[in-house]
Design a protein around this motif. Structure first.
Motif, PDB file in Angstrom:
ATOM      1  N   HIS A 114      32.499  47.414  31.881  1.00  0.00           N
ATOM      2  CA  HIS A 114      32.439  46.416  32.949  1.00  0.00           C
ATOM      3  C   HIS A 114      33.589  46.598  33.946  1.00  0.00           C
ATOM      4  O   HIS A 114      33.851  45.705  34.739  1.00  0.00           O
ATOM      5  N   THR A 115      34.298  47.723  33.899  1.00  0.00           N
ATOM      6  CA  THR A 115      35.490  47.931  34.728  1.00  0.00           C
ATOM      7  C   THR A 115      35.322  49.128  35.662  1.00  0.00           C
ATOM      8  O   THR A 115      34.410  49.939  35.489  1.00  0.00           O
ATOM      9  N   SER A 116      36.250  49.256  36.602  1.00  0.00           N
ATOM     10  CA  SER A 116      36.215  50.374  37.551  1.00  0.00           C
ATOM     11  C   SER A 116      36.910  51.623  37.015  1.00  0.00           C
ATOM     12  O   SER A 116      36.870  52.673  37.657  1.00  0.00           O
ATOM     13  N   PHE A 171      31.638  50.958  35.443  1.00  0.00           N
ATOM     14  CA  PHE A 171      30.491  50.065  35.588  1.00  0.00           C
ATOM     15  C   PHE A 171      29.223  50.704  35.029  1.00  0.00           C
ATOM     16  O   PHE A 171      28.145  50.580  35.601  1.00  0.00           O
ATOM     17  N   PRO A 221      37.616  43.703  31.902  1.00  0.00           N
ATOM     18  CA  PRO A 221      38.920  43.750  32.575  1.00  0.00           C
ATOM     19  C   PRO A 221      40.043  43.228  31.667  1.00  0.00           C
ATOM     20  O   PRO A 221      39.793  42.510  30.697  1.00  0.00           O
ATOM     21  N   CYS A 222      41.261  43.588  32.024  1.00  0.00           N
ATOM     22  CA  CYS A 222      42.474  43.184  31.278  1.00  0.00           C
ATOM     23  C   CYS A 222      42.472  43.743  29.858  1.00  0.00           C
ATOM     24  O   CYS A 222      43.037  43.145  28.931  1.00  0.00           O
ATOM     25  N   GLU A 226      29.570  44.631  36.817  1.00  0.00           N
ATOM     26  CA  GLU A 226      30.680  44.993  37.709  1.00  0.00           C
ATOM     27  C   GLU A 226      31.654  43.824  37.823  1.00  0.00           C
ATOM     28  O   GLU A 226      31.406  42.868  38.539  1.00  0.00           O
ATOM     29  N   MET A 227      32.758  43.935  37.085  1.00  0.00           N
ATOM     30  CA  MET A 227      33.783  42.887  37.101  1.00  0.00           C
ATOM     31  C   MET A 227      35.045  43.441  37.752  1.00  0.00           C
ATOM     32  O   MET A 227      35.392  44.602  37.553  1.00  0.00           O
ATOM     33  N   LYS A 228      35.715  42.610  38.513  1.00  0.00           N
ATOM     34  CA  LYS A 228      36.975  43.019  39.149  1.00  0.00           C
ATOM     35  C   LYS A 228      38.148  42.638  38.243  1.00  0.00           C
ATOM     36  O   LYS A 228      38.128  41.614  37.569  1.00  0.00           O
ATOM     37  N   GLU A 229      39.164  43.486  38.241  1.00  0.00           N
ATOM     38  CA  GLU A 229      40.384  43.205  37.502  1.00  0.00           C
ATOM     39  C   GLU A 229      41.134  42.089  38.227  1.00  0.00           C
ATOM     40  O   GLU A 229      41.363  42.190  39.431  1.00  0.00           O
ATOM     41  N   PRO A 230      41.502  41.004  37.532  1.00  0.00           N
ATOM     42  CA  PRO A 230      42.260  39.949  38.213  1.00  0.00           C
ATOM     43  C   PRO A 230      43.679  40.420  38.551  1.00  0.00           C
ATOM     44  O   PRO A 230      44.167  41.377  37.957  1.00  0.00           O
ATOM     45  N   CYS A 276      46.508  39.314  34.499  1.00  0.00           N
ATOM     46  CA  CYS A 276      45.674  39.214  33.296  1.00  0.00           C
ATOM     47  C   CYS A 276      46.204  38.117  32.395  1.00  0.00           C
ATOM     48  O   CYS A 276      47.430  37.988  32.224  1.00  0.00           O
TER      49      CYS A 276
END
Length: 177
Positions: free
Chosen positions: A41-43, A62, A143-144, A168-172, A175
């Motif tokens: 789920h990450t880039s 992704f 992410p994280c 597709e999740m963005k890294e905050p 974390c």
């Protein structure tokens, strides 16, 4: 006559092996074999991952992958069961590396510099409940450096899958601990 004796000896050995194998398969195994799949789920690219030492392949950003291996899990699920997940990420998988001036592939120095940014991760996660039938172990990289696993026969992204996070999740920016 000699051929007959050899044939009879082979029959005896073969029959003995069959009885031995049948004796070994009378009891039920304490483990279930399971496919090992991953959803990223990450880039970042996942170069490789392991669950309790069993390896999975690489997973694109992704994307889906890792179906190259399997894992053995206890036949009887218990609430205290944990999994150790280890993985390596490439935070810049689409970097354009300088090519060799002669030959093929990236320049060794450029590749070494890129590889220095690879990150190693490890997480201990709870093994979700399952019955006597185990479809596959699905590992979700979030992410994280968070990980979730599923033993459901409903594969992601089915609406019945227990994992609901978007692909597709963005890294905050920060974390959670």
């Amino acid at each position: 006559m000699r051929i007959l004796k050899v044939f009879t000896l082979c029959q005896w050995i073969g029959g003995s092996l069959l009885l031995l194998l049948a004796g070994c398969s009378v009891g039920e195994s304490k483990f279930l074999g399971s496919g090992l799949n991953a959803i990223n789920h990450t880039s970042a690219a996942i170069n490789h991952f392991f669950v309790n030492g069993s390896g999975g392949g690489n997973v694109s950003p992704f994307g889906y992958g890792g179906g190259m291996g399997g894992v053995m899990l206890p036949r009887q699920w218990q609430p205290s069961l944990k999994l150790e997940v280890e993985w390596e990420t490439d935070p810049n998988p689409y970097a354009r590396l300088k090519r060799k001036t002669s030959g093929y592939g990236p320049d060794e120095e450029a590749y070494a510099k890129h590889k220095a940014n690879y990150q190693q991760h490890r997480a201990i996660v709870d093994l979700p409940p399952y019955e006597d039938r185990l479809c596959a172990l699905e590992v979700h990289f979030l992410p994280c450096n968070q990980v979730k696993v599923s033993t459901s026969c409903w594969r992601y992204p089915s609406p019945n899958s227990p994992i609901k996070e978007p692909l597709e999740m963005k890294e905050p920016a920060i974390c959670p601990k």
